[in-house]
Design an enzyme around this catalytic site. Structure first.
Site, PDB file in Angstrom:
ATOM      1  N   GLU A 146       7.107   1.191  -3.248  1.00  0.00           N
ATOM      2  CA  GLU A 146       6.441   2.401  -2.749  1.00  0.00           C
ATOM      3  C   GLU A 146       5.479   1.974  -1.643  1.00  0.00           C
ATOM      4  O   GLU A 146       4.780   0.963  -1.772  1.00  0.00           O
ATOM      5  CB  GLU A 146       5.672   3.084  -3.878  1.00  0.00           C
ATOM      6  CG  GLU A 146       4.779   4.239  -3.425  1.00  0.00           C
ATOM      7  CD  GLU A 146       3.954   4.829  -4.574  1.00  0.00           C
ATOM      8  OE1 GLU A 146       4.395   4.723  -5.733  1.00  0.00           O
ATOM      9  OE2 GLU A 146       2.863   5.361  -4.306  1.00  0.00           O
ATOM     10  N   GLU A 190      -3.361   8.300   2.257  1.00  0.00           N
ATOM     11  CA  GLU A 190      -3.723   8.636   0.883  1.00  0.00           C
ATOM     12  C   GLU A 190      -5.237   8.581   0.722  1.00  0.00           C
ATOM     13  O   GLU A 190      -5.915   7.740   1.308  1.00  0.00           O
ATOM     14  CB  GLU A 190      -3.059   7.683  -0.114  1.00  0.00           C
ATOM     15  CG  GLU A 190      -3.229   8.116  -1.558  1.00  0.00           C
ATOM     16  CD  GLU A 190      -2.469   7.252  -2.540  1.00  0.00           C
ATOM     17  OE1 GLU A 190      -2.089   7.760  -3.608  1.00  0.00           O
ATOM     18  OE2 GLU A 190      -2.253   6.054  -2.240  1.00  0.00           O
TER      19      GLU A 190
END
Length: 319
Positions: free
Chosen positions: A132, A137
């Site tokens: 990932e 974020e």
């Protein structure tokens, strides 16, 4: 002895020396061709992901010729019986291996209780197999973007690297440190949240290949944004002399990138509370508790939306 792939990377001197050609461009209604996910949030967020029809009829997703907007509901309170505030999670129809992603973004979700992310994840899985890559974020009222990797064991990063950002963690293994992953906090101004939006957004790029993974951020008014990025040209070359020093660098010197990362789908989502935003909530200067705030203050989420100008996916040009 150095692994063969590392010797090749050292011989090439830089991951960023390759030319890439545009493979896919997504603008406006193109995002309605993506997959709209409605499963329960794997990060245990206080969220209800809705399907495309619901998002369109309730004005949670809107497209024009020049932009795509997706947001959380900011009208209704959430009852204790519901899984959470309505929001959107979309996944690209295609998966990409070695590539460069260039996102031109006007606005990202922000505010207490929010946890937005733009990321890529293995199409094959199961997670964390295949890796990932989190490109954008953050949670709550953060003002700095966090780029990070999450992998199976035996992928690590050195503390000191040639990058603008600040190393936060070095172990990428998702089973360690409560899935913190190996992260780099961006240090350029306006890289995340309210400051990003107030400044008119910006561009974020991620390059991945067997020699490593690089990430860049340019604010909207940055005079150093490469012309090939700002103009969305058909070919790009992320040479560090033209693109500048990456904000985050994840080299292959202590992680076999090709072994830990396979073809990835691209994901945009917006969840609330959950594993990260809830645990950080008490130190975020936000009122009440995370779930109570998300449930009972719909108007507080008027800024909880993505507005995308364009996303371009580039793959290595034929030699």
């Amino acid at each position: 002895m150095l692994a063969p792939i590392l010797l090749l990377c050292l011989a090439a001197s830089s991951l960023a020396s390759e030319t890439y050609s545009v493979a896919d461009t997504f603008i406006g209604a193109d995002f309605f061709k993506w997959n709209w996910e409605t499963f329960s949030d794997p990060t245990h967020g206080r969220v209800m992901y809705v399907d495309q029809d619901t998002a369109r009829t309730t004005n949670l997703s809107v497209a024009s010729n020049t932009s795509f907007l997706m947001r959380a509901d900011n009208v209704y309170r959430v009852s204790s019986a519901d899984p959470g505030r309505k929001s959107v999670r979309i996944t690209s129809p295609s998966a990409y291996a070695d590539s460069v992603l260039v996102l031109d973004l006007w606005h990202m979700p922000t505010g207490c209780g929010t946890w937005p992310a733009w990321w890529t994840v293995s199409q094959k899985g199961p997670w964390p197999r295949g890796g990932e890559i989190d490109i954008i974020e953050g949670v709550n009222q953060n003002s700095r973007n966090l780029g990070s990797l999450h992998t199976t064991p035996d992928c690590n990063m050195t503390q000191t690297r040639v990058q603008r950002g600040q190393t936060v963690s070095t172990v990428c293994d998702a089973s360690v440190n409560y899935n913190q992953g190996c992260g780099v906090e961006f240090t350029k101004p306006n890289s995340y949240g309210r400051d990003f939006n107030t400044n008119g957004g910006g561009r974020v790029a991620m390059q991945r290949g067997s020699c490593g993974i690089n990430m860049w951020f340019w604010s909207r008014d940055d005079p150093n944004v490469p012309l090939e990025v700002s103009q969305g040209l058909g070919t790009i070359n992320p040479n560090q002399g033209l693109w500048g020093e990456p904000d985050a660098v994840f080299p292959a010197d202590s992680c076999d990138i090709a072994a830990h990362f396979d073809a990835h789908n691209i994901v945009f989502d917006l969840t609330f509370c959950g594993d990260w935003a809830a645990s950080a909530y008490a130190n975020s200067s936000c009122p009440s508790t995370c779930e109570d705030y998300v449930d009972n203050n719909p108007s507080a989420f008027s800024e909880a939306y993505w507005e995308i100008s364009s996303l371009r996916v580039y793959t290595p040009a034929a030699q």
